[in-house]
Design a protein around this motif. Sequence first.
Motif, PDB file in Angstrom:
ATOM      1  N   UNK A  81       0.858  -1.085   0.169  1.00  0.00           N
ATOM      2  CA  UNK A  81      -0.015  -0.122   0.175  1.00  0.00           C
ATOM      3  C   UNK A  81       0.994   1.179  -0.004  1.00  0.00           C
ATOM      4  N   UNK A  82       1.438   1.755   1.038  1.00  0.00           N
ATOM      5  CA  UNK A  82       1.968   2.900   1.315  1.00  0.00           C
ATOM      6  C   UNK A  82       3.524   3.129   1.247  1.00  0.00           C
ATOM      7  N   UNK A  83       4.113   1.663   1.335  1.00  0.00           N
ATOM      8  CA  UNK A  83       5.549   1.515   1.508  1.00  0.00           C
ATOM      9  C   UNK A  83       6.179   2.063   2.978  1.00  0.00           C
ATOM     10  N   UNK A 103       4.164   6.752  -9.810  1.00  0.00           N
ATOM     11  CA  UNK A 103       3.546   7.666  -9.037  1.00  0.00           C
ATOM     12  C   UNK A 103       2.184   7.812  -9.239  1.00  0.00           C
ATOM     13  N   UNK A 104       1.134   7.988  -8.372  1.00  0.00           N
ATOM     14  CA  UNK A 104      -0.273   8.006  -8.604  1.00  0.00           C
ATOM     15  C   UNK A 104      -0.926   9.288  -8.000  1.00  0.00           C
ATOM     16  N   UNK A 105      -1.226  10.024  -9.007  1.00  0.00           N
ATOM     17  CA  UNK A 105      -1.873  11.423  -8.556  1.00  0.00           C
ATOM     18  C   UNK A 105      -3.409  11.799  -8.899  1.00  0.00           C
ATOM     19  N   UNK A 112       2.371   8.190  -2.547  1.00  0.00           N
ATOM     20  CA  UNK A 112       3.855   8.661  -2.627  1.00  0.00           C
ATOM     21  C   UNK A 112       4.676   8.314  -3.720  1.00  0.00           C
ATOM     22  N   UNK A 113       4.693   6.792  -4.092  1.00  0.00           N
ATOM     23  CA  UNK A 113       5.402   6.761  -5.294  1.00  0.00           C
ATOM     24  C   UNK A 113       6.773   6.123  -4.980  1.00  0.00           C
ATOM     25  N   UNK A 114       7.223   5.438  -5.922  1.00  0.00           N
ATOM     26  CA  UNK A 114       8.723   4.658  -5.888  1.00  0.00           C
ATOM     27  C   UNK A 114       9.455   5.084  -7.015  1.00  0.00           C
ATOM     28  N   UNK A 130       8.507  -4.647 -15.040  1.00  0.00           N
ATOM     29  CA  UNK A 130       7.650  -3.293 -14.901  1.00  0.00           C
ATOM     30  C   UNK A 130       6.991  -2.798 -13.710  1.00  0.00           C
ATOM     31  N   UNK A 131       7.214  -4.169 -12.589  1.00  0.00           N
ATOM     32  CA  UNK A 131       6.344  -3.678 -11.360  1.00  0.00           C
ATOM     33  C   UNK A 131       7.533  -2.995 -10.574  1.00  0.00           C
ATOM     34  N   UNK A 132       6.964  -2.441  -9.349  1.00  0.00           N
ATOM     35  CA  UNK A 132       7.828  -1.771  -8.438  1.00  0.00           C
ATOM     36  C   UNK A 132       8.004  -2.502  -7.200  1.00  0.00           C
TER      37      UNK A 132
END
Length: 396
Positions: A146-148, A183-185, A300-302, A329-331
């Motif tokens: 979720x948030x890491x 990132x998700x915005x 917040x993204x990676x 492709x995955x983070x």
Amino acid sequence: MTFDLNRYTQTLARLVAQPSVSCALPQWDTSNKAVIDQLAEDFAALGFQTEIIAVPEHPGKYNLLATLGRGEGGLVFAGHSDTVPYDADQWSSDPFTLTEREGRLYGLGATDMKGFFPAVIEAVRDIDPARLRAPIVVLATADEESSMSGARALLDTGIAPGHYAVVGEPTGMRPINMHKGILMESIRVLGKSGHSSNPALGNSALEAMHEVTSELIKYRGELQQRFHNPGFAVAVPTLNLGCIHGGDGANRICGECELHFDLRSVPDMHNDELRHEINRRLVPIAERRKIDIVFSTLFEGVDPLLQPRDSELIRACEKLTGATAEAVGFATEAPFYRQLDMQAVVMGPGSIDQAHQPDEFIAIEQLAPAIDVLRSLIHHFCISSTATEANHKGTT
């Protein structure tokens, strides 16, 4: 070398039995404390010094740091202790009861990625601490799905737990040295509603959002012209307009509209710079249309991962697995270790194709080869005469 499959299965069964779902939706989110406690007990029984660390501002969330041996540097086996939510009615068996069928171990998190920790336990079980020239470290984190928050808490300390990190996400033991960032915005346009018969009675959020989406598509094209990495199946950064909501009737000027999008970046791109540039491009639209535009972060993204193939860790993993390092492709959490000036590789048993879906499993046939590779990494970086030299080289 062989390992005890029954012992591995019993360890994994205990971990799977403890729910540790992490999710942005409160009705799904649970604590990971029981999993962390179990791992702490298992590694303490092998002589590790264990520390359970509460994740600041995230009640019920914990990291585990377990260390065997002393000295500079060291090899870190890193993984997350949480799972995604699950669809219980779509599982063939209880998600929290590890079930063996046709050479597979089924259970929530069996491959992503609770199955990594019992493999590490088997790999370190016969290690004589007196032979260690550099420490073995196990790090289990919270909320990767979720948030890491667990990995971010580690980064906030500014203290690297070792020199080399093996992030045990399921890759079929293929070493991964690159992955995309994400990132998700959210963009909210706050206009003014009014009767649709006269545009002067309002200020259309939908019309302003049309300009916003056009600007994002234009920016996507510019990024794809500037950045290209042939190591990825999709060699350019992507920007996906995921969902949009606005207005409430055909006969009313739209008063509010919201867009959610994600941007997946390639190495040499940085999330903070991307957010700054997007925000800069929104300001003229807001000023021209005399409308409020609110740009905010959903996740917040990676940042992207890039570990050079000529680095010591990647060379060792390629040699031991016989596989060339690849991109995915995955983070993952690996970029956080890179930010702590560590070398990092993503590599673990299981397949990402089985993750995040009903009847998740890890194939038993992958376990013995994986454990052998983990043992060999320990010998290379923590025991052999080259370990001290490798740990003094720094990172690349």
